[in-house]
Design a protein around this motif. Structure first.
Motif, PDB file in Angstrom:
ATOM      1  N   THR A 120       0.821  -1.211   0.000  1.00 44.24           N
ATOM      2  CA  THR A 120       0.000   0.000   0.000  1.00 44.24           C
ATOM      3  C   THR A 120       0.858   1.266   0.000  1.00 44.24           C
ATOM      4  O   THR A 120       0.592   2.200  -0.743  1.00 44.24           O
ATOM      5  CB  THR A 120      -0.927   0.015   1.239  1.00 44.24           C
ATOM      6  N   GLN A 121       1.890   1.292   0.842  1.00 46.25           N
ATOM      7  CA  GLN A 121       2.722   2.493   0.974  1.00 46.25           C
ATOM      8  C   GLN A 121       3.643   2.717  -0.219  1.00 46.25           C
ATOM      9  O   GLN A 121       4.040   3.834  -0.496  1.00 46.25           O
ATOM     10  CB  GLN A 121       3.573   2.410   2.247  1.00 46.25           C
ATOM     11  N   LYS A 122       4.021   1.634  -0.887  1.00 49.54           N
ATOM     12  CA  LYS A 122       4.897   1.715  -2.055  1.00 49.54           C
ATOM     13  C   LYS A 122       6.177   2.520  -1.778  1.00 49.54           C
ATOM     14  O   LYS A 122       6.469   3.499  -2.464  1.00 49.54           O
ATOM     15  CB  LYS A 122       4.162   2.308  -3.248  1.00 49.54           C
ATOM     16  N   PRO A 123       6.969   2.106  -0.799  1.00 47.37           N
ATOM     17  CA  PRO A 123       8.207   2.852  -0.537  1.00 47.37           C
ATOM     18  C   PRO A 123       9.166   2.719  -1.713  1.00 47.37           C
ATOM     19  O   PRO A 123       9.205   1.682  -2.373  1.00 47.37           O
ATOM     20  CB  PRO A 123       8.775   2.176   0.709  1.00 47.37           C
ATOM     21  N   PHE A 124       9.930   3.755  -1.966  1.00 47.22           N
ATOM     22  CA  PHE A 124      10.904   3.705  -3.050  1.00 47.22           C
ATOM     23  C   PHE A 124      11.983   2.678  -2.747  1.00 47.22           C
ATOM     24  O   PHE A 124      12.460   2.001  -3.632  1.00 47.22           O
ATOM     25  CB  PHE A 124      11.539   5.085  -3.253  1.00 47.22           C
ATOM     26  N   MET A 125      12.349   2.559  -1.463  1.00 52.20           N
ATOM     27  CA  MET A 125      13.370   1.587  -1.077  1.00 52.20           C
ATOM     28  C   MET A 125      13.026   0.969   0.264  1.00 52.20           C
ATOM     29  O   MET A 125      12.551   1.652   1.162  1.00 52.20           O
ATOM     30  CB  MET A 125      14.748   2.223  -0.987  1.00 52.20           C
ATOM     31  N   VAL A 126      13.267  -0.330   0.377  1.00 52.53           N
ATOM     32  CA  VAL A 126      13.180  -1.046   1.647  1.00 52.53           C
ATOM     33  C   VAL A 126      14.601  -1.463   2.011  1.00 52.53           C
ATOM     34  O   VAL A 126      15.286  -2.082   1.195  1.00 52.53           O
ATOM     35  CB  VAL A 126      12.265  -2.286   1.547  1.00 52.53           C
TER      36      VAL A 126
END
Length: 173
Positions: free
Chosen positions: A94-100
């Motif tokens: 849902t958050q779609k972070p650019f990087m994990v």
């Protein structure tokens, strides 16, 4: 910028990590707007993300952190429980972070593990570490399949890099 961050009280190693992540975004061709995207931490208490929040006008936003230690909102996770893994999978989707940034436990995978192989509990510790590594690899694959990025923090000589789940995570899409 490094001097600015350390003058604000940020430890130099964390400041270097933050700048490294930002530079990685830019080197990979991300615009400054995309570089403002969130960075999430997996298997880590707020570390890089917390420091990012402290810097005014820093172009990378610290996102969520997922760890057994409580985050700044009081949430904690037990990734040995499938319900917690499912919840984090959904949040990241849902958050779609650019990087994990993933930091699953690495002790059972480092070269010193050979000293512990015959000790009681080692097999259980290794089995648990493999469950957590597979979960991290699932998140990495989710990131790649969505055109986003991940950073896996394990020693270069760790045997975890040879695990099937990690090899699959590294296959280009």
């Amino acid at each position: 910028m490094l001097n600015f961050m350390t003058n604000m009280g940020m430890p130099q190693t964390v400041a270097q990590d933050c700048l490294g992540v930002y530079e990685l975004f830019l080197v990979q061709g991300a615009s400054r707007g995309i570089a403002r995207s969130k960075v999430c931490e997996l298997f880590s208490p707020p570390r890089i993300t917390e420091e990012m929040r402290r810097i005014p006008n820093f172009t990378i936003q610290g996102g969520s952190t997922y760890d057994r230690c409580a985050d700044r909102n009081g949430k904690s996770y037990d990734f040995m429980k499938s319900a917690d893994r499912k919840r984090v999978r959904q949040e990241i989707a849902t958050q779609k972070p650019f990087m994990v940034i993933g930091s699953p436990p690495c002790t059972p995978f480092i070269s010193l593990r050979f000293f512990n192989k015959g000790k009681p509990g080692y097999a259980k510790q290794l089995a648990s570490a493999k469950v957590l590594l597979r979960f991290a690899a699932e998140i990495y694959r989710l990131q790649l399949d969505s055109g986003r990025h991940f950073l896996h923090e394990h020693l270069v000589g760790a045997s975890s890099w040879g695990e099937p789940c990690m090899r699959l995570s590294l296959i280009p899409i």
